[in-house]
Every structure is written in structure tokens, then in C-alpha cells.
Write an enzyme that holds these catalytic residues in place. Structure first.
Site, PDB file in Angstrom:
ATOM      1  N   HIS A   1      33.900  38.822  41.130  1.00 16.70           N
ATOM      2  CA  HIS A   1      34.463  38.889  40.134  1.00 16.70           C
ATOM      3  C   HIS A   1      34.937  37.250  39.583  1.00 16.70           C
ATOM      4  CE1 HIS A   1      37.390  40.024  43.039  1.00 16.70           C
ATOM      5  NE2 HIS A   1      37.817  38.907  42.633  1.00 16.70           N
TER       6      HIS A   1
HETATM    7  C1  T46 Z   1      39.938  36.877  44.773  1.00 15.53           C
HETATM    8  C2  T46 Z   1      39.447  37.250  45.862  1.00 15.53           C
HETATM    9  C3  T46 Z   1      39.432  35.948  46.988  1.00 15.53           C
HETATM   10  C4  T46 Z   1      46.820  43.798  43.909  1.00 15.53           C
HETATM   11  O1  T46 Z   1      47.612  44.941  43.856  1.00 15.53           O
HETATM   12  N1  T46 Z   1      47.430  42.521  43.864  1.00 15.53           N
HETATM   13  C5  T46 Z   1      46.767  41.512  44.217  1.00 15.53           C
HETATM   14  O2  T46 Z   1      47.525  40.345  44.116  1.00 15.53           O
HETATM   15  C6  T46 Z   1      45.380  41.637  44.545  1.00 15.53           C
HETATM   16  C7  T46 Z   1      44.877  40.335  44.734  1.00 15.53           C
HETATM   17  C8  T46 Z   1      44.567  42.747  44.398  1.00 15.53           C
HETATM   18  N2  T46 Z   1      45.414  43.905  44.294  1.00 15.53           N
HETATM   19  C9  T46 Z   1      44.769  45.232  44.251  1.00 15.53           C
HETATM   20  C10 T46 Z   1      43.742  45.290  43.332  1.00 15.53           C
HETATM   21  C11 T46 Z   1      42.765  46.292  43.941  1.00 15.53           C
HETATM   22  O3  T46 Z   1      43.037  47.480  43.725  1.00 15.53           O
HETATM   23  O4  T46 Z   1      44.086  45.286  45.395  1.00 15.53           O
HETATM   24  C12 T46 Z   1      42.655  46.043  45.429  1.00 15.53           C
HETATM   25  C13 T46 Z   1      41.704  45.135  45.941  1.00 15.53           C
HETATM   26  O5  T46 Z   1      41.722  43.999  45.131  1.00 15.53           O
HETATM   27  P1  T46 Z   1      40.002  43.212  44.871  1.00 15.53           P
HETATM   28  O6  T46 Z   1      38.917  44.337  44.839  1.00 15.53           O
HETATM   29  O7  T46 Z   1      40.262  42.573  43.506  1.00 15.53           O
HETATM   30  O8  T46 Z   1      39.970  42.407  46.083  1.00 15.53           O
HETATM   31  P2  T46 Z   1      38.966  41.312  46.349  1.00 15.53           P
HETATM   32  O9  T46 Z   1      39.246  41.107  47.835  1.00 15.53           O
HETATM   33  O10 T46 Z   1      37.620  41.727  46.008  1.00 15.53           O
HETATM   34  O11 T46 Z   1      39.530  40.032  45.619  1.00 15.53           O
HETATM   35  C14 T46 Z   1      40.569  39.301  45.759  1.00 15.53           C
HETATM   36  C15 T46 Z   1      41.315  38.860  44.414  1.00 15.53           C
HETATM   37  O12 T46 Z   1      41.374  40.094  43.594  1.00 15.53           O
HETATM   38  C16 T46 Z   1      40.517  37.660  43.770  1.00 15.53           C
HETATM   39  O13 T46 Z   1      41.256  37.269  42.904  1.00 15.53           O
HETATM   40  O14 T46 Z   1      39.631  35.610  44.258  1.00 15.53           O
HETATM   41  O15 T46 Z   1      40.424  38.250  46.784  1.00 15.53           O
END
Ligand code: T46
Length: 134
Positions: A45
């Protein structure tokens, strides 16, 4: 890549990060990725306004950054180096070593509306935001 201060003595090393000094943004949120299974991929993303600093607090992983024109793979494996990612950069994280921890300092609170999770939507907006080539 941002080199963070390192204070070394016989007891070990200490690194610190001050918002507005070592990173150009104020730090509103900290989160970390850990217990990542072998072969897992994260990210996939881009963000509209969010600034972030990614640090391998333990172990190592790769970050592929993509501005819509060029891609670059960066290997993070030192807790005194941070990868700064500005808005409108697609990122993918992979190649996590066993026991690795990715800590992220973020300029904003979590906001799902700040994400581009569709690559084509990201690309069309990256094009729109890019400076005109003469
Ligand atoms: C990025 C990479 C390095 C939250 O509720 N709060 C938060 O602060 C974050 C980061 C995520 N979430 C929730 C949203 C989703 O339901 O946690 C779940 C997993 O998030 P996501 O699929 O976006 O995780 P990653 O590891 O793919 O991405 C994250 C960050 O979202 C992104 O900004 O740069 O880590």
C-alpha cells in the site's frame, strides 16, 4: 536512509530518536511488526499524507519502495539506521528473518482513509501528483 545517533560504552549501545530533529515530522504513533512467519509479506500500500520511519529493531527484512516510476529494494538490518518513507510511496516488506522486529514511527494517528491499497489507484494518483516533465 537516516543514520541515528549511537552512544556506545562497555554496557552496550543506546540509540535515540527525537521528533523534529532526527525525523522531520512529529511522532504521533509508534507500532511494530513482530512474530512475522517465514515467507510472509506485509505492506502492499501507499499513504496519501503519512510520513514514516522504519527501523529493524532486531533481525532484518527488505522494503521495496516504489514511487510509481522506479522501484528500489532496501535491506534493513541495523537498529541505528532508519528508512524514511514520504507520502505517495508504495511499499512492500518481505524477507523477514526469524525473530525480526520492524518498528515504525509515524507522523499521524492510524487512519484507513489515508491508504491506497489498490496499486492501480495509487498509480493514477501518483501520476497526477508528479511534476510535469518538460
Ligand atoms: C506500513 C507498514 C510498514 C491499526 O489498527 N493501527 C495501526 O496503527 C496500524 C499500522 C494498523 N492497524 C490495523 C489495520 C489492519 O486491520 O492493523 C491491521 C493490519 O494492518 P496492515 O495490513 O496495514 O499492516 P501492514 O504490516 O501491511 O502495514 C503496516 C502499516 O499499515 C503501513 O502503514 O507502512 O506496516
Amino acid at each position: 536512509m537516516i543514520s541515528l545517533p549511537r552512544i556506545e560504552d562497555g554496557r552496550g549501545n543506546l540509540t535515540f530518536i527525537e521528533g523534529g530533529r532526527h525525523v522531520d515530522f512529529s511522532i504521533e504513533r509508534v507500532y511494530y511488526l513482530y512474530d512475522v512467519p517465514g515467507g510472509a509479506e506485509r505492506g502492499g500500500h501507499a499513504h496519501k499524507v503519512l510520513h514514516q520511519l522504519l527501523i529493524a529493531m532486531s533481525g532484518s527484512f527488505d522494503v521495496v519502495i516504489d514511487d510509481g516510476r522506479e522501484k528500489q529494494r532496501v535491506h534493513l538490518n541495523r537498529s541505528y539506521n532508519g528508512l524514511y518513507i514520504c507520502p505517495m510511496i508504495w511499499r512492500e516488506l518481505d524477507n523477514f528473518s526469524s525473530g525480526s522486529v520492524c518498528m515504525v514511527l509515524a507522523s499521524e494517528m492510524y487512519d484507513e482513509t489515508d491508504y491506497y491499497r489498490d496499486y492501480r489507484e495509487f498509480l493514477s494518483n501518483a501520476d497526477r501528483n508528479s511534476s510535469p516533465v518538460s
